[in-house]
Design a protein around this motif. Structure first.
Motif, PDB file in Angstrom:
ATOM      1  N   LEU A 297       0.896  -1.141  -0.175  1.00 24.18           N
ATOM      2  CA  LEU A 297       0.013   0.012  -0.113  1.00 24.18           C
ATOM      3  C   LEU A 297       0.873   1.056   0.057  1.00 24.18           C
ATOM      4  N   GLY A 298       0.562   2.296  -0.846  1.00 21.84           N
ATOM      5  CA  GLY A 298       1.382   3.460  -0.657  1.00 21.84           C
ATOM      6  C   GLY A 298       1.370   4.444   0.334  1.00 21.84           C
ATOM      7  N   ILE A 299       2.374   4.952   0.835  1.00 23.02           N
ATOM      8  CA  ILE A 299       2.691   5.455   2.140  1.00 23.02           C
ATOM      9  C   ILE A 299       1.663   6.676   2.096  1.00 23.02           C
ATOM     10  N   ASN A 300       1.331   7.437   1.113  1.00 20.36           N
ATOM     11  CA  ASN A 300       0.668   8.448   0.968  1.00 20.36           C
ATOM     12  C   ASN A 300      -0.851   8.017   1.357  1.00 20.36           C
ATOM     13  N   THR A 301      -1.067   6.897   0.787  1.00 20.52           N
ATOM     14  CA  THR A 301      -2.550   6.355   1.077  1.00 20.52           C
ATOM     15  C   THR A 301      -2.666   5.931   2.647  1.00 20.52           C
ATOM     16  N   LEU A 302      -1.564   5.443   2.917  1.00 24.35           N
ATOM     17  CA  LEU A 302      -1.516   4.942   4.445  1.00 24.35           C
ATOM     18  C   LEU A 302      -1.535   6.105   5.450  1.00 24.35           C
ATOM     19  N   LYS A 303      -0.950   7.032   5.035  1.00 27.77           N
ATOM     20  CA  LYS A 303      -0.877   8.415   5.873  1.00 27.77           C
ATOM     21  C   LYS A 303      -2.241   9.019   6.201  1.00 27.77           C
ATOM     22  N   SER A 304      -3.107   8.680   5.067  1.00 30.54           N
ATOM     23  CA  SER A 304      -4.454   9.540   5.090  1.00 30.54           C
ATOM     24  C   SER A 304      -5.640   8.712   5.485  1.00 30.54           C
ATOM     25  N   LEU A 305      -5.341   7.254   5.668  1.00 31.53           N
ATOM     26  CA  LEU A 305      -6.446   6.457   6.058  1.00 31.53           C
ATOM     27  C   LEU A 305      -7.527   7.112   7.142  1.00 31.53           C
ATOM     28  N   MET A 306      -6.984   7.562   8.211  1.00 32.29           N
ATOM     29  CA  MET A 306      -8.246   8.001   9.122  1.00 32.29           C
ATOM     30  C   MET A 306      -9.014   9.251   8.806  1.00 32.29           C
ATOM     31  N   LYS A 307      -8.538  10.205   8.063  1.00 32.71           N
ATOM     32  CA  LYS A 307      -9.081  11.109   7.695  1.00 32.71           C
ATOM     33  C   LYS A 307     -10.281  10.742   6.439  1.00 32.71           C
ATOM     34  N   LYS A 308      -9.657   9.903   5.673  1.00 28.95           N
ATOM     35  CA  LYS A 308     -10.771   9.430   4.682  1.00 28.95           C
ATOM     36  C   LYS A 308     -11.727   8.655   5.391  1.00 28.95           C
ATOM     37  N   MET A 309     -11.683   7.766   6.250  1.00 29.11           N
ATOM     38  CA  MET A 309     -12.670   7.270   6.904  1.00 29.11           C
ATOM     39  C   MET A 309     -13.681   8.086   7.463  1.00 29.11           C
ATOM     40  N   PHE A 310     -12.987   9.117   8.045  1.00 27.67           N
ATOM     41  CA  PHE A 310     -14.041  10.300   8.618  1.00 27.67           C
ATOM     42  C   PHE A 310     -14.705  10.971   7.364  1.00 27.67           C
ATOM     43  N   THR A 311     -14.085  11.214   6.530  1.00 27.20           N
ATOM     44  CA  THR A 311     -14.879  11.754   5.153  1.00 27.20           C
ATOM     45  C   THR A 311     -15.990  10.988   4.839  1.00 27.20           C
ATOM     46  N   LYS A 312     -15.716   9.825   4.477  1.00 25.76           N
ATOM     47  CA  LYS A 312     -16.415   8.878   3.827  1.00 25.76           C
ATOM     48  C   LYS A 312     -17.564   8.464   4.747  1.00 25.76           C
ATOM     49  N   ALA A 313     -17.584   8.818   6.224  1.00 29.67           N
ATOM     50  CA  ALA A 313     -18.575   8.362   6.969  1.00 29.67           C
ATOM     51  C   ALA A 313     -19.328   9.738   7.139  1.00 29.67           C
ATOM     52  N   ALA A 314     -19.060  10.868   6.691  1.00 32.57           N
ATOM     53  CA  ALA A 314     -19.670  11.978   6.787  1.00 32.57           C
ATOM     54  C   ALA A 314     -19.386  12.672   8.286  1.00 32.57           C
ATOM     55  N   LEU A 315     -18.419  12.179   8.762  1.00 39.75           N
ATOM     56  CA  LEU A 315     -18.055  12.815  10.316  1.00 39.75           C
ATOM     57  C   LEU A 315     -17.051  13.906  10.202  1.00 39.75           C
ATOM     58  N   PRO A 316     -17.224  14.913  11.146  1.00 38.91           N
ATOM     59  CA  PRO A 316     -16.475  16.051  11.083  1.00 38.91           C
ATOM     60  C   PRO A 316     -14.950  15.782  11.391  1.00 38.91           C
ATOM     61  N   THR A 317     -14.057  16.378  10.642  1.00 41.21           N
ATOM     62  CA  THR A 317     -12.669  16.387  10.561  1.00 41.21           C
ATOM     63  C   THR A 317     -12.036  17.443  11.341  1.00 41.21           C
ATOM     64  N   LYS A 318     -12.405  18.613  11.806  1.00 44.06           N
ATOM     65  CA  LYS A 318     -12.186  19.729  12.194  1.00 44.06           C
ATOM     66  C   LYS A 318     -13.191  19.984  13.449  1.00 44.06           C
ATOM     67  N   GLY A 319     -12.659  21.040  14.176  1.00 45.71           N
ATOM     68  CA  GLY A 319     -13.323  21.381  15.516  1.00 45.71           C
ATOM     69  C   GLY A 319     -12.254  21.246  16.679  1.00 45.71           C
ATOM     70  N   MET A 320     -12.620  20.696  17.693  1.00 45.24           N
ATOM     71  CA  MET A 320     -11.632  20.692  18.667  1.00 45.24           C
ATOM     72  C   MET A 320     -10.678  19.792  18.488  1.00 45.24           C
ATOM     73  N   GLY A 321      -9.743  20.008  17.496  1.00 46.12           N
ATOM     74  CA  GLY A 321      -8.647  19.196  17.167  1.00 46.12           C
ATOM     75  C   GLY A 321      -8.981  18.308  15.746  1.00 46.12           C
ATOM     76  N   LYS A 322      -7.925  18.261  15.232  1.00 47.08           N
ATOM     77  CA  LYS A 322      -8.025  17.615  13.958  1.00 47.08           C
ATOM     78  C   LYS A 322      -8.136  16.078  13.908  1.00 47.08           C
ATOM     79  N   ILE A 323      -8.691  15.457  12.996  1.00 44.12           N
ATOM     80  CA  ILE A 323      -8.744  14.149  12.627  1.00 44.12           C
ATOM     81  C   ILE A 323      -7.658  13.828  11.724  1.00 44.12           C
ATOM     82  N   THR A 324      -6.350  12.954  12.301  1.00 45.77           N
ATOM     83  CA  THR A 324      -5.286  12.555  11.419  1.00 45.77           C
ATOM     84  C   THR A 324      -5.120  10.914  11.835  1.00 45.77           C
ATOM     85  N   ASN A 325      -4.037  10.411  11.109  1.00 45.95           N
ATOM     86  CA  ASN A 325      -3.840   9.122  11.500  1.00 45.95           C
ATOM     87  C   ASN A 325      -3.382   8.743  13.101  1.00 45.95           C
TER      88      ASN A 325
END
Length: 363
Positions: A297-325
């Motif tokens: 699996l490409g490293i860039n894809t691996l690094k963005s997994l958590m944010k992509k999961m939240f985006t696909k689930a329509a969950l907020p990725t910003k606010g009281m802290g960011k969603i990252t891996n």
């Protein structure tokens, strides 16, 4: 206020005196291609060390008119220089650095001196008390100005959010993408793996399936040399290999980390089950029986997994802290704190992203 502008001619001169490769001290786009003598350090740490040492050398030349190289400066004078450097350093736009940035600069200077076998440590020797006090004072001053609050720092994932990721099919074992997400989520929060390069370097043989005397299955992380655990320093070697235990006898339970691991094993090509095979594999979008390709699996894809999961689930990725891996590691740390019978201070390497956990008891 002194300005520390790039001076490539100056830095080339200093690099010759210091024994650094010329390119390693020039701050610029070519830094990522430089190779230094810091063979045991992580490449990002090496780059950071070179950058910070270059800033300090520039300060010595332009502000103090100091012609001696750093290693030849007596400790009393060097103490004064570092103290003034930390008190006056500014970014290119003349804004203040974050408190954590100053701390990392101090650490870079310590690494450089230690690498060149300088006689004294910035952290422990009384000779550098003025530099340490300057760092503490400057950090306190910046915090009073509102610096260091880290509003954009990664935050932990709540239990409600975890449940939504499962109920919306982002986590699970029903297809390759959900299974990949689930295995990554489990490995990160149970083994404390870092989000990027460390996970990308993970090999299939680093995780083994075992059975306890009680008959319960578990996966064990067999630690190889990683970023902060090169083996040279025995203090950085974990006392116990991390484990993730089966939570049910139902191998179709997507919340069971052992069940997810076994499904991941079953759906990967046989050629990718060698001990030195990459752990994370690219998804196979064809109709083959294997869900994954014979390629990492490409490293860039691996690094963005958590944010992509939240985006696909329509969950907020910003606010009281960011969603990252790193949110997965934050979740693990918060869970560890909650499990303890009384408040404790976690080891520094846990708080800052290290992977060695030393806890005497968990209730």
């Amino acid at each position: 206020m002194a300005s520390f502008a790039n001076n490539k001619g100056l830095l080339r001169t200093v690099s010759v005196l210091q024994g650094f490769p010329t390119s390693s001290l020039v701050i610029g786009d070519n830094d990522s291609n430089d190779r230094t003598d810091m063979e045991t350090e992580n490449s990002n740490t090496s780059k950071k060390t070179r950058h910070d040492v270059a800033l300090f050398m520039n300060f010595l030349q332009n502000t103090k008119r100091e012609s001696r190289v750093m290693l030849d400066i007596d400790s009393d004078t060097l103490d004064n220089y570092i103290a003034e450097f930390l008190s006056t350093i500014r970014q290119k736009d003349m804004s203040q650095y974050e408190p954590s940035s100053l701390r990392s600069m101090f650490a870079s200077l310590e690494r450089y001196l230690k690498m060149h076998k300088y006689a004294y440590s910035l952290y422990s020797e009384y000779r550098f008390e003025k530099a340490r006090e300057a760092l503490r004072s400057k950090q306190n001053e910046l915090k009073q100005q509102g610096k260091g609050n880290r509003p954009n720092a990664a935050r932990a994932i709540t239990e409600e959010e975890q449940e939504l990721l499962y109920t919306k099919g982002i986590l699970g074992m029903h297809n390759a993408e959900a299974l990949l997400n689930t295995v990554w989520w489990n490995v990160t929060r149970f083994f404390g793996m870092r989000a990027g390069a460390e996970q990308h370097k993970l090999q299939w043989g680093d995780v083994t399936l075992r059975t306890a005397a009680s008959g319960v299955e578990f996966c064990e992380f067999n630690e190889r040399q990683m970023k902060v655990r090169s083996g040279a320093d025995l203090r950085t070697i974990g006392c116990v290999n991390p484990k993730m235990w089966a939570i049910s006898n139902n191998m179709d339970n997507p919340r069971d980390p052992v069940a997810a691991y076994k499904k991941f094993s079953a759906m990967r090509p046989a050629a990718m089950k060698r001990p030195d095979s990459p752990f994370y594999l690219a998804i196979n979008n064809s109709k083959d029986s294997d869900w994954f390709k014979c390629q990492p699996l490409g490293i860039n894809t691996l690094k963005s997994l958590m944010k992509k999961m939240f985006t696909k689930a329509a969950l907020p990725t910003k606010g009281m802290g960011k969603i990252t891996n790193h949110s997965a590691r934050k979740t693990m740390i918060e869970s560890m704190k909650d499990a303890l019978p009384e408040p404790i201070s976690l080891p520094i390497d846990v708080q800052s992203g290290g992977g060695c956990f030393h806890m005497n008891s968990i209730g």
